[in-house]
Scaffold this motif. Structure first.
Motif, PDB file in Angstrom:
ATOM      1  N   THR A   1       0.841  -1.201   0.000  1.00 39.23           N
ATOM      2  CA  THR A   1       0.000   0.000   0.000  1.00 39.23           C
ATOM      3  C   THR A   1       0.877   1.252   0.000  1.00 39.23           C
TER       4      THR A   1
ATOM      5  N   ALA B   1       2.488   1.912  -3.343  1.00 37.36           N
ATOM      6  CA  ALA B   1       1.497   2.403  -4.299  1.00 37.36           C
ATOM      7  C   ALA B   1       1.128   3.861  -3.988  1.00 37.36           C
TER       8      ALA B   1
ATOM      9  N   ARG C   1       4.040   4.069  -7.126  1.00 37.86           N
ATOM     10  CA  ARG C   1       4.576   2.878  -7.807  1.00 37.86           C
ATOM     11  C   ARG C   1       3.443   1.952  -8.214  1.00 37.86           C
ATOM     12  N   ARG C   2       3.687   1.211  -9.279  1.00 42.72           N
ATOM     13  CA  ARG C   2       2.718   0.178  -9.664  1.00 42.72           C
ATOM     14  C   ARG C   2       3.074  -1.083  -8.889  1.00 42.72           C
ATOM     15  N   VAL C   3       2.115  -1.575  -8.104  1.00 43.75           N
ATOM     16  CA  VAL C   3       2.399  -2.674  -7.175  1.00 43.75           C
ATOM     17  C   VAL C   3       1.401  -3.820  -7.337  1.00 43.75           C
ATOM     18  N   CYS C   4       1.921  -5.055  -7.354  1.00 44.54           N
ATOM     19  CA  CYS C   4       1.059  -6.223  -7.319  1.00 44.54           C
ATOM     20  C   CYS C   4       1.403  -7.073  -6.101  1.00 44.54           C
TER      21      CYS C   4
ATOM     22  N   LYS D   1      -8.290  -4.929  -8.260  1.00 43.89           N
ATOM     23  CA  LYS D   1      -7.827  -3.558  -8.080  1.00 43.89           C
ATOM     24  C   LYS D   1      -8.158  -3.112  -6.668  1.00 43.89           C
ATOM     25  N   ASP D   2      -7.211  -2.468  -5.986  1.00 46.16           N
ATOM     26  CA  ASP D   2      -7.475  -1.980  -4.637  1.00 46.16           C
ATOM     27  C   ASP D   2      -8.546  -0.899  -4.662  1.00 46.16           C
TER      28      ASP D   2
ATOM     29  N   GLU E   1      -4.598   3.915  -6.204  1.00 48.85           N
ATOM     30  CA  GLU E   1      -4.358   3.642  -7.618  1.00 48.85           C
ATOM     31  C   GLU E   1      -3.151   2.710  -7.756  1.00 48.85           C
ATOM     32  N   ASN E   2      -3.081   2.006  -8.842  1.00 51.95           N
ATOM     33  CA  ASN E   2      -1.873   1.234  -9.165  1.00 51.95           C
ATOM     34  C   ASN E   2      -1.563   0.099  -8.197  1.00 51.95           C
ATOM     35  N   LEU E   3      -2.549  -0.303  -7.396  1.00 54.83           N
ATOM     36  CA  LEU E   3      -2.314  -1.397  -6.445  1.00 54.83           C
ATOM     37  C   LEU E   3      -3.266  -2.549  -6.767  1.00 54.83           C
TER      38      LEU E   3
ATOM     39  N   PHE F   1       4.643  -4.445 -13.444  1.00 47.63           N
ATOM     40  CA  PHE F   1       4.644  -3.716 -12.179  1.00 47.63           C
ATOM     41  C   PHE F   1       6.056  -3.320 -11.743  1.00 47.63           C
TER      42      PHE F   1
END
Lengths: 93, 269
Positions: free
Chosen positions: B26, B29, B33-36, B77-78, B82-84, B114
């Motif tokens: 979290t 992100a 950053r783009r995080v998976c 998607k979280d 965003e991007n998580l 990611f």
């Protein structure tokens, strides 16, 4: 009475010391847990190497890991029958 | 450029792997950053509830690996950042439904998309653990200042080394300043001295973590909490910033007052 003041002022070590000491010990063991098989292979290699220089009694040879408090040692007892003449001559020349 | 796969692991269960994964992911992100996040604990799915995403799961990791769905259809998607994204573990499958080679392939695919892929490892040193580390570029080791947890961490460090992960970073979780002060808990220096790896974070024991988990929102959203701040510091260190380590001492009067006031503000908000 003295004990009481000692405790009051000297901030004696709590159980943390016990944790650390026990952990150290158990890790020494964990990290060097040699299997009996590995010890046997080590023994064979030792015999081969030492036999180049000395004639040894392979029956009486003993190799063990000794553990004392926080240190470990590889202890080998290797009875020598005789020194090979050729090797000594070569080393001296 | 390809991203980085980090495995969060510990050996011992219950030391805070999942909470750590959720918070660091979290936080990264939140920094853009783009995080998976990948839950590799097959059969014992948990990362979804810690993230508050349990109601959105359709497909899982095993479905992706078996080709039942496309990877992007399984990513959740979280709801806040965003991007998580989260790739949940399968709940109804055996843990040997996946092989290390398949996990590695999955991680390699994910890191094309990611910046960070965080893999939450199951406890133990068996199949699930080997899966979790298979695609990892680096490892974060979570431990608590207890004999059993540190011993298991040591074991894990050895196994990672055998797997060519040679410089894992250490997170010491749930440290209790009051107990450290009276000599009843190992401090950071003690743990570092024993494990001899690089420290990347110290997280104090904090009831707010339980409160946050109850609500399904990682504690890092509230940086007034000590644990939230600690996780945020780790995130910045992961990003290469040089952040001084938090002083783990019992709260002084001023600190207690500050926290009391900030809690009051939060309640009213």
């Amino acid at each position: 009475m003295r004990d009481f003041f000692g405790r009051l002022f000297s901030r004696e070590e709590g159980s943390k010391k016990a944790a650390k000491d026990r952990l150290r010990l158990v890790l020494v063991h964990d990290r060097t847990s040699l299997s009996p098989h590995l010890l046997d292979t080590l023994k064979e290699d030792l015999i081969q190497t030492i036999s180049k220089y000395l004639e040894i009694d392979t029956e009486g040879l003993e190799v063990n890991i000794d553990q004392e408090e926080e240190t470990m040692a590889l202890v080998a007892s290797i009875p020598i029958r005789s020194v090979r003449r050729g090797v000594v001559a070569k080393a001296n020349s | 450029m390809a991203g980085k796969v980090l495995v969060v692991t510990s050996g011992k269960g219950g030391v805070g792997k999942t909470t750590t994964t959720a918070n660091l992911g979290t936080g990264l992100a939140l920094l853009g950053r783009r995080v998976c996040l990948v839950d590799a604990d097959i059969g014992l799915r948990n990362l979804d509830v810690v993230m508050g995403l349990e109601n959105r799961i359709v497909y899982d990791l095993v479905d992706v690996i078996e080709g039942q769905c496309k990877l992007r259809n399984a990513l959740i998607k979280d709801k806040r950042v965003e991007n998580l994204f989260l790739l949940p573990a399968a709940q109804t499958r055996e843990k040997d439904a996946v092989t290390p080679a398949q996990m590695k392939e999955l991680c390699d695919t994910l890191k094309q998309e990611f910046d960070y892929v965080l893999v939450d490892s199951p406890a133990g040193i068996e199949h699930g653990f080997r899966n979790a580390i298979a695609g990892a570029d680096d490892a974060l080791i979570v431990t608590t200042p207890e004999v059993s947890a540190v011993r298991d961490a040591d074991r894990i460090i050895g196994m990672l080394e055998a797997h060519e992960i040679r410089s894992p970073k250490l997170i010491v979780n749930r440290i209790r300043p009051d107990m450290v002060k009276r000599g009843d808990m190992m401090d950071i220096d003690d743990v570092i001295e024993i494990l001899a790896i690089q420290l990347i974070g110290v997280v104090p024991d904090d009831q707010e973590v339980i409160v946050a988990t109850n609500k399904g929102e990682p504690v890092i959203f509230d940086r007034r909490t000590r644990s939230g701040q600690a996780y945020y510091n780790i995130v910045r260190r992961l990003e290469g910033e040089d952040v001084p380590f938090m002083q783990i001492g019992p709260d002084g009067f001023v600190e207690r007052l500050r926290r009391l006031l900030s809690r009051d503000v939060r309640r009213r908000a």
